[in-house]
Design a protein around this motif. Structure first.
Motif, PDB file in Angstrom:
ATOM      1  N   UNK A 151      40.347  29.195  34.385  1.00  0.00           N
ATOM      2  CA  UNK A 151      40.682  29.552  35.758  1.00  0.00           C
ATOM      3  C   UNK A 151      41.914  30.436  35.762  1.00  0.00           C
ATOM      4  N   UNK A 152      41.775  31.583  36.423  1.00  0.00           N
ATOM      5  CA  UNK A 152      42.901  32.514  36.553  1.00  0.00           C
ATOM      6  C   UNK A 152      43.178  32.705  38.034  1.00  0.00           C
ATOM      7  N   UNK A 153      44.452  32.798  38.377  1.00  0.00           N
ATOM      8  CA  UNK A 153      44.831  33.047  39.760  1.00  0.00           C
ATOM      9  C   UNK A 153      45.685  34.305  39.838  1.00  0.00           C
ATOM     10  N   UNK A 154      45.544  35.007  40.954  1.00  0.00           N
ATOM     11  CA  UNK A 154      46.318  36.209  41.225  1.00  0.00           C
ATOM     12  C   UNK A 154      46.860  36.103  42.637  1.00  0.00           C
ATOM     13  N   UNK A 155      48.104  36.474  42.834  1.00  0.00           N
ATOM     14  CA  UNK A 155      48.664  36.487  44.181  1.00  0.00           C
ATOM     15  C   UNK A 155      47.992  37.574  44.998  1.00  0.00           C
TER      16      UNK A 155
END
Length: 116
Positions: free
Chosen positions: A64-68
């Motif tokens: 899982x990757x998150x980006x603002x």
């Protein structure tokens, strides 16, 4: 049939508005919302916080990757939505044309998938 009316606008427009203009716009939204509640079209709806509060989630190879912020840079951002009941696309488009932001931004009308 249910349709989602996605409200897109330039976020800077709201931050650059005077308090009086913002209050006027909120009054227009209040009147619109009341009218579609009374007509039986309203199912749900809300405004959204600015894109600066958003997080985009992707899962790649099990990670899982998150980006603002939102995924894509655009001139208009998703600012809110209405979920409405309409007999057909023509009626949904007529409802969308009355959303106050249609005068400055754009309203995407999309049918909701119903799963049995």
């Amino acid at each position: 049939m249910q349709y989602l009316l996605l409200i897109y606008r330039n976020e800077n427009y709201m931050t650059d508005m005077s308090a009086a203009d913002r209050q006027k716009l909120m009054g227009e939204y209040g009147a619109y919302t009341q009218s579609i509640i009374q007509s039986g079209h309203f199912k749900a709806g809300d405004g959204l916080q600015p894109t600066t509060t958003a997080t985009t989630v992707r899962v790649r190879d099990g990670k899982t990757m998150t980006t603002d912020g939102p995924f894509a840079e655009t001139r208009e951002q998703l600012g809110g939505y209405y979920l409405v009941e309409a007999k057909d696309l023509d009626e949904a488009v007529a409802l969308a044309a009355r959303v106050p932001e249609a005068k400055r931004g754009s309203i995407e009308v999309r049918p909701v998938m119903i799963y049995n």
